[in-house]
Scaffold this motif. Structure first.
Motif, PDB file in Angstrom:
ATOM      1  N   LEU A  56       0.875  -1.191   0.000  1.00  0.00           N
ATOM      2  CA  LEU A  56       0.000   0.000   0.000  1.00  0.00           C
ATOM      3  C   LEU A  56       0.900   1.225   0.000  1.00  0.00           C
ATOM      4  O   LEU A  56       1.765   1.366   0.869  1.00  0.00           O
ATOM      5  N   LYS A  64       1.431   5.254   0.214  1.00  0.00           N
ATOM      6  CA  LYS A  64       0.770   6.416   0.808  1.00  0.00           C
ATOM      7  C   LYS A  64       1.132   7.692   0.060  1.00  0.00           C
ATOM      8  O   LYS A  64       2.305   7.909  -0.268  1.00  0.00           O
ATOM      9  N   ASN A  65       0.129   8.468  -0.198  1.00  0.00           N
ATOM     10  CA  ASN A  65       0.388   9.807  -0.740  1.00  0.00           C
ATOM     11  C   ASN A  65       0.844  10.683   0.427  1.00  0.00           C
ATOM     12  O   ASN A  65       0.090  10.933   1.361  1.00  0.00           O
ATOM     13  N   ARG A 115      -9.124   6.838   0.793  1.00  0.00           N
ATOM     14  CA  ARG A 115      -8.974   6.378  -0.589  1.00  0.00           C
ATOM     15  C   ARG A 115      -7.945   7.197  -1.347  1.00  0.00           C
ATOM     16  O   ARG A 115      -7.147   6.666  -2.121  1.00  0.00           O
ATOM     17  N   SER A 116      -7.962   8.498  -1.119  1.00  0.00           N
ATOM     18  CA  SER A 116      -6.989   9.297  -1.873  1.00  0.00           C
ATOM     19  C   SER A 116      -5.595   9.199  -1.251  1.00  0.00           C
ATOM     20  O   SER A 116      -4.603   9.543  -1.879  1.00  0.00           O
ATOM     21  N   LYS A 117      -5.547   8.668  -0.039  1.00  0.00           N
ATOM     22  CA  LYS A 117      -4.256   8.584   0.638  1.00  0.00           C
ATOM     23  C   LYS A 117      -3.501   7.290   0.325  1.00  0.00           C
ATOM     24  O   LYS A 117      -2.295   7.276   0.236  1.00  0.00           O
ATOM     25  N   ASN A 121      -2.927   3.752  -2.037  1.00  0.00           N
ATOM     26  CA  ASN A 121      -3.159   3.076  -3.302  1.00  0.00           C
ATOM     27  C   ASN A 121      -2.413   1.746  -3.288  1.00  0.00           C
ATOM     28  O   ASN A 121      -1.281   1.675  -2.823  1.00  0.00           O
ATOM     29  N   ARG A 139      -0.872  -3.758  -7.038  1.00  0.00           N
ATOM     30  CA  ARG A 139      -1.618  -4.974  -7.367  1.00  0.00           C
ATOM     31  C   ARG A 139      -0.735  -6.217  -7.441  1.00  0.00           C
ATOM     32  O   ARG A 139      -1.117  -7.297  -6.983  1.00  0.00           O
ATOM     33  N   LEU A 165     -10.185  -2.114  -0.288  1.00  0.00           N
ATOM     34  CA  LEU A 165      -9.170  -1.712  -1.273  1.00  0.00           C
ATOM     35  C   LEU A 165      -8.292  -2.910  -1.656  1.00  0.00           C
ATOM     36  O   LEU A 165      -8.013  -3.161  -2.831  1.00  0.00           O
ATOM     37  N   ALA A 178      -8.035  -5.213  -5.100  1.00  0.00           N
ATOM     38  CA  ALA A 178      -6.751  -5.348  -5.818  1.00  0.00           C
ATOM     39  C   ALA A 178      -6.427  -6.821  -6.075  1.00  0.00           C
ATOM     40  O   ALA A 178      -5.320  -7.156  -6.494  1.00  0.00           O
TER      41      ALA A 178
END
Ligand code: SF4
Length: 469
Positions: A312, A314-315, A335-337, A339, A342, A369, A373
């Motif tokens: 995962l 992090k932004n 969610r925006s933080k 991603n 995969r 999330l 994935a």
């Protein structure tokens, strides 16, 4: 949770030092910030926003002097309004600037008493400490270290709760003190003949200050205007630091009350792995929920002999979810933080490690999330035990109904967050991992509060908390 800095500079201006100190502890509060310095008179700049956004060069140029304090805020009491930003300043009869990390639990009662003599400007609980200090100093014929220490004694006698405080007093110098239970951290260090106080040792380190020690619970330290170091044990303290500092709040490169945060997190992982083994969970990969759970997850992976992967990402430019004041905002930002990567998740049984589960909505979002994935199964393990009781000492989880684990079995929580298996750290595992020979505040896990807390206090704090949602 907030962050504080206090600096007495041997020579020259202290504003840059305070600014850099605040940036190093920005994780302790992202809602507001401020700096107050003294030279001839008090100079103050404070407002909403991150340190780098609000304390611009244009504002910094107004801050003069070789002594000052700074604050980053995470709102608890008060609605997070601009007028609640710290430091607070009094200009007369004597200039005082003050900032704290903590929560005064008898705030309403003290405010009512003090309101007969002074006019409050905000709903921030530091004002009751400020006016108690100011009233005591006013009573004294002369301003000297004894009268200042006596004033702190009065604060210790009257003010109940958690508070680490830094203050600049006109004509006296820089004062710092920590409540008799030492619930909130406060350290100090030296460089040449300059002194720095900070919520976390990382601030001293990045600025080249040599860490001297933690301020003891019930201790007050005064750096006089001439640079003399004076310390007094005002009351015999009974150290009960917030155990959550090691679990989540503090930076891993900090050392609090002589315990390294990073080492403590590694030990938490080792202990959590024992609990995971008991459930016979067989994962293909261990993935931390960044950033706080990284060290524990690494340790879990080593103990289970399962590969560790950063699955995962992090932004970095989005703030910490747990310390965002509003719950809806928290959900959106998850969610925006984060991603997923995969390739590290797809077709695997994933064991996610997090530091804690408070309301459960962040955990649920992350599990979704990871499933989306391509994970075959998603297991979730928390390096702290179930949170069940409100924190009255300044952490934004004060309403009992907010805790997903309160009054529920682990299987029910597991279902609610959508995990294929949920594993918690035990309380014993938590305490032994951080420091088995210590007393900690563990109230949010077991309901045992180090200070007196009346039913009325819970009622007031929960009402206050609800009114913000
Ligand atoms: S109740 Fe929990 S979060 Fe609050 S001070 Fe105690 S250990 Fe820390």
């Amino acid at each position: 949770m907030c962050g504080i800095i206090g600096v007495y500079g041997n020579e020259g201006s202290v504003k840059e030092t305070i600014l850099l100190g605040l940036i190093s502890i920005q994780h302790r509060g992202q809602d507001a910030c401020g700096i107050a310095t003294f030279s001839q008179r008090m100079h103050l700049e404070k407002g909403l926003g991150l340190v780098g956004q609000f304390l611009t060069p244009g504002r910094l140029k107004n801050l003069h002097g070789n002594v000052g304090i700074g604050h980053v805020r995470y709102p608890t009491i008060g609605k997070g309004a601009p007028e609640d930003a710290q430091p607070f300043c009094l200009l007369a009869p004597r200039g005082i600037a003050i900032a704290h990390n903590g929560n005064v639990i008898n705030y309403k009662e003290l405010r009512k008493k003090l309101s007969k003599k002074v006019k409050f400007k905000s709903k921030c609980d530091i004002e009751v400490i400020l006016y108690t200090l100011a009233e005591e100093l006013k009573k004294a014929d002369r301003l000297n270290p004894q009268t200042i220490f006596r004033s702190v004694e009065r604060i210790f006698n009257l003010v109940c709760g958690s508070y680490s405080v830094v203050s600049v007093i006109e004509g006296a110098g820089l004062l710092a003190f920590r409540d008799p239970y030492g619930i909130k951290p406060l350290v100090f260090g030296m460089k040449d003949n300059s002194y720095m106080f900070a919520s976390e040792s990382v601030a001293l380190e990045v600025l080249g200050y040599k860490m001297v020690r933690d301020v003891a619970p019930g201790e007050a330290i005064l750096i006089t205007k001439g640079g003399k170091f004076l310390s007094k044990t005002i009351v015999k303290g009974n150290l009960h630091p917030c155990i959550f500092e090691w679990v989540y709040f503090a930076r891993p490169d900090s050392v609090i009350d002589n315990i390294s945060v990073y080492e403590a997190r590694l030990r938490l992982g080792k202990s959590l792995a024992k609990e995971i083994k008991k459930t016979k969970t067989k994962a293909d990969v261990v993935i931390p929920i960044p950033d706080t759970a990284r060290a524990s997850a690494l340790s879990v992976a080593q103990q289970l002999s399962v590969k560790y992967r950063e699955g995962l990402i992090k932004n970095r430019y989005i703030g910490r979810t747990f310390i965002m004041p509003e719950d809806d905002e928290r959900k959106r930002k998850v969610r925006s933080k984060l991603n997923p990567i995969r390739s590290e998740i797809n077709n695997r049984k994933v064991l996610l490690i997090d530091d804690s589960i408070v309301r459960g909505n962040t955990s649920r979002e992350i599990i979704n999330l990871v499933r989306n994935a391509g994970a075959k199964e998603v297991y979730f393990a928390s390096s702290s035990p179930p949170l069940k009781y409100p924190c009255v000492y300044g952490i934004d989880m004060q309403t009992r109904s907010e805790f997903i684990a309160r009054g529920k079995k682990i299987e029910d929580v597991e279902k609610e967050i959508g995990a294929d298996r949920l594993v918690y750290q035990t309380l014993e595992g938590l305490i032994n991992s951080i420091g088995r020979d210590r007393n900690f505040c563990t109230a949010c896990f077991n309901g045992v509060y180090p200070t007196k807390v009346s039913k009325e206090t819970f009622r007031i704090i929960e009402k206050e908390r609800r009114s913000r949602h």
